[in-house]
Design a protein around this motif. Structure first.
Motif, PDB file in Angstrom:
ATOM      1  N   MET A  99       0.848  -1.395  -0.020  1.00 37.49           N
ATOM      2  CA  MET A  99      -0.018   0.021  -0.088  1.00 37.49           C
ATOM      3  C   MET A  99       0.836   1.344  -0.122  1.00 37.49           C
ATOM      4  N   ARG A 100       0.304   2.286  -0.708  1.00 38.83           N
ATOM      5  CA  ARG A 100       0.822   3.695  -0.569  1.00 38.83           C
ATOM      6  C   ARG A 100       0.050   4.482   0.499  1.00 38.83           C
ATOM      7  N   VAL A 101       0.577   4.769   1.805  1.00 40.73           N
ATOM      8  CA  VAL A 101      -0.344   5.321   2.651  1.00 40.73           C
ATOM      9  C   VAL A 101       0.403   6.506   3.042  1.00 40.73           C
ATOM     10  N   LEU A 102      -0.420   7.716   3.145  1.00 37.47           N
ATOM     11  CA  LEU A 102      -0.211   8.848   3.710  1.00 37.47           C
ATOM     12  C   LEU A 102      -0.791   9.118   5.094  1.00 37.47           C
ATOM     13  N   PHE A 103       0.011   9.616   5.998  1.00 40.86           N
ATOM     14  CA  PHE A 103      -0.380   9.870   7.199  1.00 40.86           C
ATOM     15  C   PHE A 103      -0.506  11.534   7.363  1.00 40.86           C
ATOM     16  N   VAL A 104      -1.469  12.369   7.967  1.00 41.15           N
ATOM     17  CA  VAL A 104      -1.314  13.534   8.153  1.00 41.15           C
ATOM     18  C   VAL A 104      -1.569  13.678   9.441  1.00 41.15           C
ATOM     19  N   SER A 105      -0.815  14.392  10.460  1.00 46.00           N
ATOM     20  CA  SER A 105      -0.766  14.349  11.754  1.00 46.00           C
ATOM     21  C   SER A 105       0.223  15.518  12.289  1.00 46.00           C
ATOM     22  N   LEU A 106      -0.489  16.320  13.037  1.00 48.37           N
ATOM     23  CA  LEU A 106       0.428  17.511  13.582  1.00 48.37           C
ATOM     24  C   LEU A 106       1.424  17.101  14.435  1.00 48.37           C
ATOM     25  N   ASN A 107       1.075  15.849  15.354  1.00 42.57           N
ATOM     26  CA  ASN A 107       2.114  15.638  16.409  1.00 42.57           C
ATOM     27  C   ASN A 107       2.469  14.144  15.657  1.00 42.57           C
ATOM     28  N   PHE A 108       3.976  13.980  15.903  1.00 43.46           N
ATOM     29  CA  PHE A 108       4.505  12.769  14.958  1.00 43.46           C
ATOM     30  C   PHE A 108       5.912  12.421  15.729  1.00 43.46           C
ATOM     31  N   SER A 109       6.414  11.288  15.443  1.00 42.35           N
ATOM     32  CA  SER A 109       7.955  11.114  16.031  1.00 42.35           C
ATOM     33  C   SER A 109       8.734  12.250  15.534  1.00 42.35           C
ATOM     34  N   PRO A 110       9.652  12.360  16.390  1.00 41.89           N
ATOM     35  CA  PRO A 110      10.381  11.804  17.265  1.00 41.89           C
ATOM     36  C   PRO A 110       9.781  12.215  18.751  1.00 41.89           C
ATOM     37  N   GLU A 111       8.466  12.637  18.690  1.00 38.68           N
ATOM     38  CA  GLU A 111       7.465  12.970  20.171  1.00 38.68           C
ATOM     39  C   GLU A 111       7.403  11.577  20.773  1.00 38.68           C
ATOM     40  N   LEU A 112       7.653  11.663  22.057  1.00 35.75           N
ATOM     41  CA  LEU A 112       7.645  10.390  22.761  1.00 35.75           C
ATOM     42  C   LEU A 112       6.355  10.067  23.401  1.00 35.75           C
ATOM     43  N   THR A 113       5.189  11.031  23.415  1.00 28.26           N
ATOM     44  CA  THR A 113       3.876  10.905  24.318  1.00 28.26           C
ATOM     45  C   THR A 113       2.883  11.067  23.454  1.00 28.26           C
ATOM     46  N   ALA A 114       1.651  10.491  24.150  1.00 27.75           N
ATOM     47  CA  ALA A 114       0.391  10.933  23.538  1.00 27.75           C
ATOM     48  C   ALA A 114       0.452  10.691  21.996  1.00 27.75           C
ATOM     49  N   THR A 115      -0.274  11.302  21.155  1.00 30.13           N
ATOM     50  CA  THR A 115      -0.833  11.268  19.850  1.00 30.13           C
ATOM     51  C   THR A 115       0.738  11.003  18.750  1.00 30.13           C
ATOM     52  N   GLY A 116       1.585  11.890  19.133  1.00 30.96           N
ATOM     53  CA  GLY A 116       2.739  11.742  18.225  1.00 30.96           C
ATOM     54  C   GLY A 116       3.547  10.361  18.376  1.00 30.96           C
ATOM     55  N   LYS A 117       3.582   9.775  19.319  1.00 27.58           N
ATOM     56  CA  LYS A 117       4.182   8.449  19.667  1.00 27.58           C
ATOM     57  C   LYS A 117       3.256   7.641  18.939  1.00 27.58           C
ATOM     58  N   TYR A 147      -2.125   7.961  -3.776  1.00 23.01           N
ATOM     59  CA  TYR A 147      -1.897   7.205  -2.565  1.00 23.01           C
ATOM     60  C   TYR A 147      -3.319   6.226  -2.456  1.00 23.01           C
ATOM     61  N   ASP A 148      -2.914   4.858  -1.817  1.00 25.77           N
ATOM     62  CA  ASP A 148      -4.048   4.281  -1.805  1.00 25.77           C
ATOM     63  C   ASP A 148      -5.099   4.446  -0.460  1.00 25.77           C
ATOM     64  N   VAL A 149      -4.349   5.076   0.357  1.00 30.17           N
ATOM     65  CA  VAL A 149      -5.349   5.447   1.648  1.00 30.17           C
ATOM     66  C   VAL A 149      -4.403   6.620   2.468  1.00 30.17           C
ATOM     67  N   VAL A 150      -5.326   7.379   2.844  1.00 27.32           N
ATOM     68  CA  VAL A 150      -4.771   8.510   3.863  1.00 27.32           C
ATOM     69  C   VAL A 150      -5.353   8.347   5.027  1.00 27.32           C
ATOM     70  N   ILE A 151      -4.564   8.489   6.011  1.00 25.56           N
ATOM     71  CA  ILE A 151      -4.925   8.373   7.713  1.00 25.56           C
ATOM     72  C   ILE A 151      -4.979   9.849   8.205  1.00 25.56           C
ATOM     73  N   ALA A 152      -5.781  10.589   8.356  1.00 24.05           N
ATOM     74  CA  ALA A 152      -5.897  11.861   9.116  1.00 24.05           C
ATOM     75  C   ALA A 152      -6.094  11.745  10.732  1.00 24.05           C
ATOM     76  N   VAL A 153      -5.121  12.347  11.479  1.00 25.70           N
ATOM     77  CA  VAL A 153      -5.164  11.975  12.940  1.00 25.70           C
ATOM     78  C   VAL A 153      -5.697  13.069  13.577  1.00 25.70           C
ATOM     79  N   CYS A 154      -6.738  12.735  14.428  1.00 27.56           N
ATOM     80  CA  CYS A 154      -7.194  13.714  15.514  1.00 27.56           C
ATOM     81  C   CYS A 154      -7.123  13.528  16.933  1.00 27.56           C
ATOM     82  N   PRO A 155      -6.421  14.357  17.558  1.00 28.55           N
ATOM     83  CA  PRO A 155      -6.360  15.972  17.334  1.00 28.55           C
ATOM     84  C   PRO A 155      -5.095  16.232  16.415  1.00 28.55           C
ATOM     85  N   PRO A 156      -5.392  17.294  15.665  1.00 32.16           N
ATOM     86  CA  PRO A 156      -6.531  18.236  15.670  1.00 32.16           C
ATOM     87  C   PRO A 156      -7.343  17.776  14.720  1.00 32.16           C
TER      88      PRO A 156
END
Length: 427
Positions: A1-19, A111-120
């Motif tokens: 699959m070709r996957v696209l994530f959309v996320s304000l928080n992401f690695s290398p954040e170690l906690t919560a949504t980014g993790k 892309y085959d699929v896009v994953i939008a992460v909330c929050p936000p």
């Protein structure tokens, strides 16, 4: 699959949504999928852009197999994080991400699929547009019902802005190809907001049960801080913000200050930490210690050094979020005490599986009594710890959860499932 994530928080954040978003993307990349992510600058939970990213604009980087399209954005100042500040940050990220979205929208390859992460929730705007224009399925993955929590916690009024945000969130929930979230009560909230049961997924947060394991109580972390065998270490490790209502821990430490055997340890950072430290200082609480966020390699020893872990939430937000810290506490085989009402996902996990205690939120006396009682009962602590690890192994294994997610994504994209010979996950 070709996957696209959309996320304000992401690695290398170690906690919560980014993790969790970063780990999901990296896991899929390790499985051989082509994974990209449009992500913000690492800034949480310190609310300061991380060293190495300060002053940088749009740029690409590779992190454990994922191509990350970094996007500059506004970040509120520490200690001045308000609802308006958050909205400005989130909108600035969405607008700035157009730098990446314009070529994506025009490119022939999809892309085959896009994953939008909330929050936000604003992360869903451009995936929805992409889905409409390019006929690509998109998943709205909800880690936290941010608008509900902001209203209940008094951070946002039900005025014109509040009604608009609710309407926008409900719009995306109703129109996403699939909506996924992390607990059964949160999935019920999805349905209340216009989601459809057949198009909703339950994707719980996980623990790395292979890496985070029960350790000896008397480990290097405990010895480094001088905690004796006779001490009961009551630990809170995580973000320190408005949702948690951590003033109650200061109140409880004050109530139990005569107990020389109980030590309160607060590990982490966040907008509320300076106020908590000042409150502890003014009250002269020598039984309370504040420590910074610990490196990932110390996580197991840090959790193992705690005899009782605290999960503190304000009542208004308890059914809208599932604290990310819970999974590693359970994997480390340690009991916890949570402020959670019956019917919430957190209350049900702890009480049904007998791996912790739940007391009424925002009431210091029941929490102090529970800490004192569990401190005096090493046998119950040990039994709960065993049950915690058992629950983690049976329900929170990262590979099992993400393999189910992978299969669901392949079915959504109408791709053939992976063959059994390809079932392993590379590290």
């Amino acid at each position: 699959m070709r996957v696209l994530f959309v996320s304000l928080n992401f690695s290398p954040e170690l906690t919560a949504t980014g993790k969790y978003t970063g780990e999901m993307a990296e896991w899929l990349a390790a499985r051989g999928h082509d994974v990209d992510a449009i992500a913000g600058m690492p800034h949480y939970p310190e609310w300061v852009v991380a060293p190495g990213y300060r002053g940088r604009g749009w740029h690409e980087e590779r992190l454990r197999g994922v191509r990350i399209l970094r996007t500059p954005h506004f970040v509120p100042r520490p200690g001045r994080v308000s609802a308006v500040g958050r909205v400005l940050m989130e909108c600035s990220f969405t607008l700035a991400s157009l730098r990446w979205w314009m070529p994506i929208l025009l490119r022939r390859a999809r892309y085959d699929v896009v994953i939008a992460v909330c929050p936000p929730m604003q992360d869903a705007v451009l995936p929805w547009i992409y889905g409409v224009l390019r006929r690509v399925p998109w998943v709205f993955h909800i880690q936290d019902f941010q608008v509900d929590a902001a209203v209940r916690l008094g951070m946002l009024r039900i005025g014109a802005l509040g009604r608009l945000l609710f309407a926008v969130e409900n719009f995306f929930v109703a129109r996403a190809s699939r909506v996924s979230t992390i607990t059964p009560p949160m999935r019920e909230r999805v349905l209340q907001k216009g989601g459809v049961a057949t198009r909703s997924w339950l994707v719980p947060n996980w623990a790395d049960v292979a890496s985070v394991r029960p350790t000896a109580r008397d480990n290097a972390f405990r010895r480094a801080h001088g905690w004796a065998d006779a001490h009961t270490v009551v630990m809170y490790a995580g973000g320190m913000g408005a949702k948690q209502g951590l003033s109650i821990v200061v109140d409880v430490a004050e109530r139990l200050r005569s107990r020389d055997d109980i030590r309160f340890v607060m590990v982490g950072t966040g907008a509320d930490r300076p106020r908590l430290e000042e409150a502890a200082r003014q009250r002269g609480l020598t039984n309370m210690l504040f420590l910074p966020v610990q490196p990932l390699e110390r996580l197991g020893d840090m959790l193992g050094a705690g005899d009782i872990h605290l999960i503190v939430q304000r009542a208004e937000a308890a059914d809208l979020v599932m604290p990310s810290k819970l999974t590693n506490i359970l994997a480390a085989g340690r009991p916890c005490i949570a402020t959670a009402e019956p019917g919430t996902g957190l209350h049900e996990v702890l009480t049904t599986n007998e791996c912790g205690l739940a007391v009424a939120p925002e009431e210091p006396e029941p929490l102090a009594a529970a800490i004192a009682a569990l401190s005096d009962d090493a046998h119950t602590r040990q039994r709960m710890g065993v049950r915690a690890r058992q629950y983690a192994e049976e329900n929170l294994d990262r590979d099992a959860i993400l393999k189910r997610m992978e299969l669901s994504l392949e079915q959504l994209c109408e791709l053939p499932p992976r063959q059994p010979a390809d079932a392993g996950v590379s590290s």
